[in-house]
Design a protein around this motif. Structure first.
Motif, PDB file in Angstrom:
ATOM      1  N   GLU A   1      17.900  45.974 -19.437  1.00  0.00           N
ATOM      2  CA  GLU A   1      18.351  45.220 -19.951  1.00  0.00           C
ATOM      3  C   GLU A   1      17.697  44.000 -20.642  1.00  0.00           C
ATOM      4  N   ASN A   2      15.814  43.688 -20.160  1.00  0.00           N
ATOM      5  CA  ASN A   2      14.902  42.869 -20.826  1.00  0.00           C
ATOM      6  C   ASN A   2      14.111  43.896 -21.054  1.00  0.00           C
ATOM      7  N   ALA A   3      12.552  43.023 -21.426  1.00  0.00           N
ATOM      8  CA  ALA A   3      11.752  43.049 -21.243  1.00  0.00           C
ATOM      9  C   ALA A   3      10.533  43.737 -20.048  1.00  0.00           C
ATOM     10  N   GLY A   4      11.543  43.329 -19.077  1.00  0.00           N
ATOM     11  CA  GLY A   4      10.991  43.999 -17.699  1.00  0.00           C
ATOM     12  C   GLY A   4       9.474  43.621 -16.835  1.00  0.00           C
ATOM     13  N   ALA A   5       8.827  43.698 -16.616  1.00  0.00           N
ATOM     14  CA  ALA A   5       7.555  43.187 -15.666  1.00  0.00           C
ATOM     15  C   ALA A   5       6.674  43.065 -16.260  1.00  0.00           C
ATOM     16  N   THR A   6       6.184  44.619 -17.143  1.00  0.00           N
ATOM     17  CA  THR A   6       5.601  44.178 -18.405  1.00  0.00           C
ATOM     18  C   THR A   6       5.453  43.350 -19.834  1.00  0.00           C
ATOM     19  N   GLY A   7       6.465  42.430 -19.825  1.00  0.00           N
ATOM     20  CA  GLY A   7       7.145  41.974 -20.405  1.00  0.00           C
ATOM     21  C   GLY A   7       7.388  42.385 -21.992  1.00  0.00           C
ATOM     22  N   ILE A   8       6.723  43.764 -22.452  1.00  0.00           N
ATOM     23  CA  ILE A   8       6.866  44.807 -23.483  1.00  0.00           C
ATOM     24  C   ILE A   8       8.066  45.438 -23.579  1.00  0.00           C
ATOM     25  N   ASN A   9       9.003  46.059 -22.340  1.00  0.00           N
ATOM     26  CA  ASN A   9       9.589  46.655 -22.662  1.00  0.00           C
ATOM     27  C   ASN A   9      10.757  46.676 -23.618  1.00  0.00           C
ATOM     28  N   VAL A  10      11.308  47.125 -24.853  1.00  0.00           N
ATOM     29  CA  VAL A  10      11.565  47.431 -25.629  1.00  0.00           C
ATOM     30  C   VAL A  10      13.866  47.162 -24.466  1.00  0.00           C
ATOM     31  N   PRO A  11      14.764  46.218 -24.494  1.00  0.00           N
ATOM     32  CA  PRO A  11      16.444  46.329 -23.932  1.00  0.00           C
ATOM     33  C   PRO A  11      17.318  47.437 -24.776  1.00  0.00           C
ATOM     34  N   ASP A  12      17.411  47.847 -24.291  1.00  0.00           N
ATOM     35  CA  ASP A  12      18.592  48.679 -24.775  1.00  0.00           C
ATOM     36  C   ASP A  12      17.877  50.550 -25.513  1.00  0.00           C
ATOM     37  N   ILE A  13      16.565  50.394 -25.343  1.00  0.00           N
ATOM     38  CA  ILE A  13      16.359  51.503 -25.504  1.00  0.00           C
ATOM     39  C   ILE A  13      15.207  52.121 -25.051  1.00  0.00           C
ATOM     40  N   ASP A  14      14.410  51.365 -24.066  1.00  0.00           N
ATOM     41  CA  ASP A  14      13.721  51.776 -22.910  1.00  0.00           C
ATOM     42  C   ASP A  14      14.452  51.834 -21.942  1.00  0.00           C
ATOM     43  N   PHE A  15      14.101  53.926 -21.237  1.00  0.00           N
ATOM     44  CA  PHE A  15      14.952  54.290 -19.366  1.00  0.00           C
ATOM     45  C   PHE A  15      13.637  53.678 -18.558  1.00  0.00           C
ATOM     46  N   GLY A  16      14.977  53.837 -17.625  1.00  0.00           N
ATOM     47  CA  GLY A  16      14.020  53.170 -16.158  1.00  0.00           C
ATOM     48  C   GLY A  16      14.632  54.361 -14.732  1.00  0.00           C
ATOM     49  N   TRP A  17      14.576  53.742 -13.870  1.00  0.00           N
ATOM     50  CA  TRP A  17      14.939  53.998 -13.260  1.00  0.00           C
ATOM     51  C   TRP A  17      15.963  54.004 -12.365  1.00  0.00           C
ATOM     52  N   LYS A  18      15.660  52.240 -12.030  1.00  0.00           N
ATOM     53  CA  LYS A  18      17.126  51.136 -11.585  1.00  0.00           C
ATOM     54  C   LYS A  18      18.239  51.410 -11.844  1.00  0.00           C
ATOM     55  N   GLY A  19      18.710  51.743 -10.436  1.00  0.00           N
ATOM     56  CA  GLY A  19      20.346  51.680 -10.847  1.00  0.00           C
ATOM     57  C   GLY A  19      21.007  53.106 -11.657  1.00  0.00           C
ATOM     58  N   GLY A  20      19.956  54.377 -11.501  1.00  0.00           N
ATOM     59  CA  GLY A  20      20.102  55.763 -12.041  1.00  0.00           C
ATOM     60  C   GLY A  20      19.858  56.387 -11.023  1.00  0.00           C
ATOM     61  N   ILE A  21      20.025  57.767 -11.096  1.00  0.00           N
ATOM     62  CA  ILE A  21      20.147  58.997 -10.102  1.00  0.00           C
ATOM     63  C   ILE A  21      18.958  59.259 -11.120  1.00  0.00           C
ATOM     64  N   VAL A  22      17.787  59.681 -10.317  1.00  0.00           N
ATOM     65  CA  VAL A  22      16.849  60.370 -10.866  1.00  0.00           C
ATOM     66  C   VAL A  22      16.632  61.498 -10.180  1.00  0.00           C
ATOM     67  N   SER A  23      16.222  62.939 -10.569  1.00  0.00           N
ATOM     68  CA  SER A  23      15.987  64.380  -9.308  1.00  0.00           C
ATOM     69  C   SER A  23      15.149  63.767  -8.276  1.00  0.00           C
ATOM     70  N   PRO A  24      14.838  64.701  -7.573  1.00  0.00           N
ATOM     71  CA  PRO A  24      14.069  64.544  -6.506  1.00  0.00           C
ATOM     72  C   PRO A  24      13.066  65.421  -7.083  1.00  0.00           C
ATOM     73  N   ASP A  25      13.385  66.769  -7.800  1.00  0.00           N
ATOM     74  CA  ASP A  25      12.421  67.086  -8.240  1.00  0.00           C
ATOM     75  C   ASP A  25      11.727  66.557  -8.788  1.00  0.00           C
ATOM     76  N   PHE A  26      12.570  65.608  -9.996  1.00  0.00           N
ATOM     77  CA  PHE A  26      11.488  64.662 -10.658  1.00  0.00           C
ATOM     78  C   PHE A  26      11.003  63.803 -10.358  1.00  0.00           C
ATOM     79  N   ARG A  27      10.811  63.144  -9.216  1.00  0.00           N
ATOM     80  CA  ARG A  27      10.294  62.127  -8.205  1.00  0.00           C
ATOM     81  C   ARG A  27       9.792  62.447  -7.918  1.00  0.00           C
ATOM     82  N   ARG A  28       9.202  63.705  -7.242  1.00  0.00           N
ATOM     83  CA  ARG A  28       7.886  64.701  -6.416  1.00  0.00           C
ATOM     84  C   ARG A  28       7.333  64.250  -7.601  1.00  0.00           C
ATOM     85  N   TYR A  29       7.444  65.127  -8.704  1.00  0.00           N
ATOM     86  CA  TYR A  29       6.567  65.405  -9.958  1.00  0.00           C
ATOM     87  C   TYR A  29       5.511  63.865 -10.413  1.00  0.00           C
TER      88      TYR A  29
END
Length: 358
Positions: A212-240
């Protein structure tokens, strides 16, 4: 935060299939996880035809989950240009004995000015309208604006020309907004085509959120870049990711799909721009805040809290305790990360690969 929990529904060969459970859904939502898409979504180095091949086995598995062998039926494929070309839908249907009657095209492009989406434009369409059509679609969903515009176009054309839509099977590297959009569209489509059965949507590796904003880095692009917060990520991918911990610091879990497949230098320049930005402001980025942002929680959690945050509370899997411990350790040790050194390594690696494409 999605008000739902994840349930493991089985293995299709080497693909894990999960279903999202909630009494509020009109549609069915799945997460599929496979070695190929885990690698694709952790490393921007996976490009071109390899990115297509990485998606083929889980796509075949998903269709096999819906259509047991020998019960394929007929479908139409709707390709949303250009990102939709990445999805191996026709080959996956062929491998499952599903007949593709037609392939339709809609071209919808974002208008971006200074990294801000200012609008969308449909430039081309090829639709062969028919009755009782099952559409199979693959595309990235971030805000959902592209899909909304394309569905409006398709539904209008089918309505005006006497056709009808029975079901939509959707494959996406996508975010949480897809669910709200599909729930809304289901009601709208049924108002036009009462026989519409709804969406069956498959997310590769997880249902992600968008910045929703530039994030902790200050350079992420709102409404384009994906993150994990508020989503549901498979345990398989989290392990990877825990096995390749620097991958969690990437710009997002997937760069622009069209460029990744068809304009590879553009894709690598985007990755390079991100890591050069990290290198240039490394002393101003809090690594603990950054890792917490990427994991989806900003402090160590108890196991019970972690299960609720990840939506894993209904998964009967004892190995989750180790995953929780690994994530906790990564967060606790984040303060010792040298973002400058990590960025330097990534810049060197990307520049080395980029030379092969320029």
């Amino acid at each position: 935060m999605i008000d739902a929990s994840l349930q493991f529904v089985g293995l299709q060969e080497d693909t894990s299939v999960y279903e999202l459970l909630s009494g509020q859904f009109s549609n069915r939502y799945f997460i599929i996880s496979h070695a190929g898409t885990r690698r694709l979504m952790a490393f921007p180095e996976v490009v071109g035809y390899d990115s297509y091949l990485s998606m083929l086995p889980p796509t075949v598995a998903a269709l096999r989950h819906l259509f047991p062998q020998g019960q394929g039926g007929d479908v139409d494929i709707l390709t949303i240009l250009r990102g939709g070309l990445n999805y191996p839908l026709e080959e996956a249907c062929h491998r499952n004995g599903i007949r593709v009657r037609d392939i339709h095209f809609v071209s919808c492009e974002r208008i971006i000015e200074d990294h801000v989406i200012t609008g969308l434009e449909i430039k081309y369409e090829k639709l062969r309208v028919k009755k009782d059509c099952t559409l199979v679609i693959g595309d990235i969903i971030a805000t959902g604006d592209t899909l909304r515009l394309c569905l409006d176009q398709v539904i209008d054309r089918f309505r005006r020309r006497g056709g009808s839509i029975r079901k939509i099977i959707f494959f996406t590297i996508g975010g949480t907004r897809a669910i709200d959009l599909m729930e809304q569209k289901t009601a709208e489509i049924r108002a036009v085509f009462p026989e519409f059965e709804g969406f069956e949507c498959f997310f590769y590796e997880g249902i992600f959120s968008v910045y929703e904003n530039a994030g902790a880095t200050g350079i992420n692009v709102p409404d384009i870049d994906f993150g994990w917060k508020g989503g549901i990520v498979s345990p398989d991918f989290r392990r990877y990711v825990m096995e390749h911990p620097y991958s969690i610091l990437e710009k997002c879990i997937i760069y622009d799909g069209g460029a990744r497949r068809y304009e590879i230098p553009v894709h690598f320049h985007e990755a390079l721009e991100y890591w050069e930005g990290i290198w240039g402001r490394a002393d101003r980025i809090d690594p603990v805040k950054l890792v917490g942002e990427k994991l989806g929680y900003d402090r160590p959690l108890s196991y019970a809290e972690w299960l609720k945050v990840t939506r894993f509370q209904d998964l009967m899997d004892e190995t989750l305790k180790k995953l929780w411990a690994d994530e906790t350790e990564l967060l606790e040790k984040a303060g010792a990360l040298s973002l400058e050194n990590i960025a330097t390594q990534r810049i060197q690696a990307i520049n080395s690969i980029l030379k092969q494409y320029e």
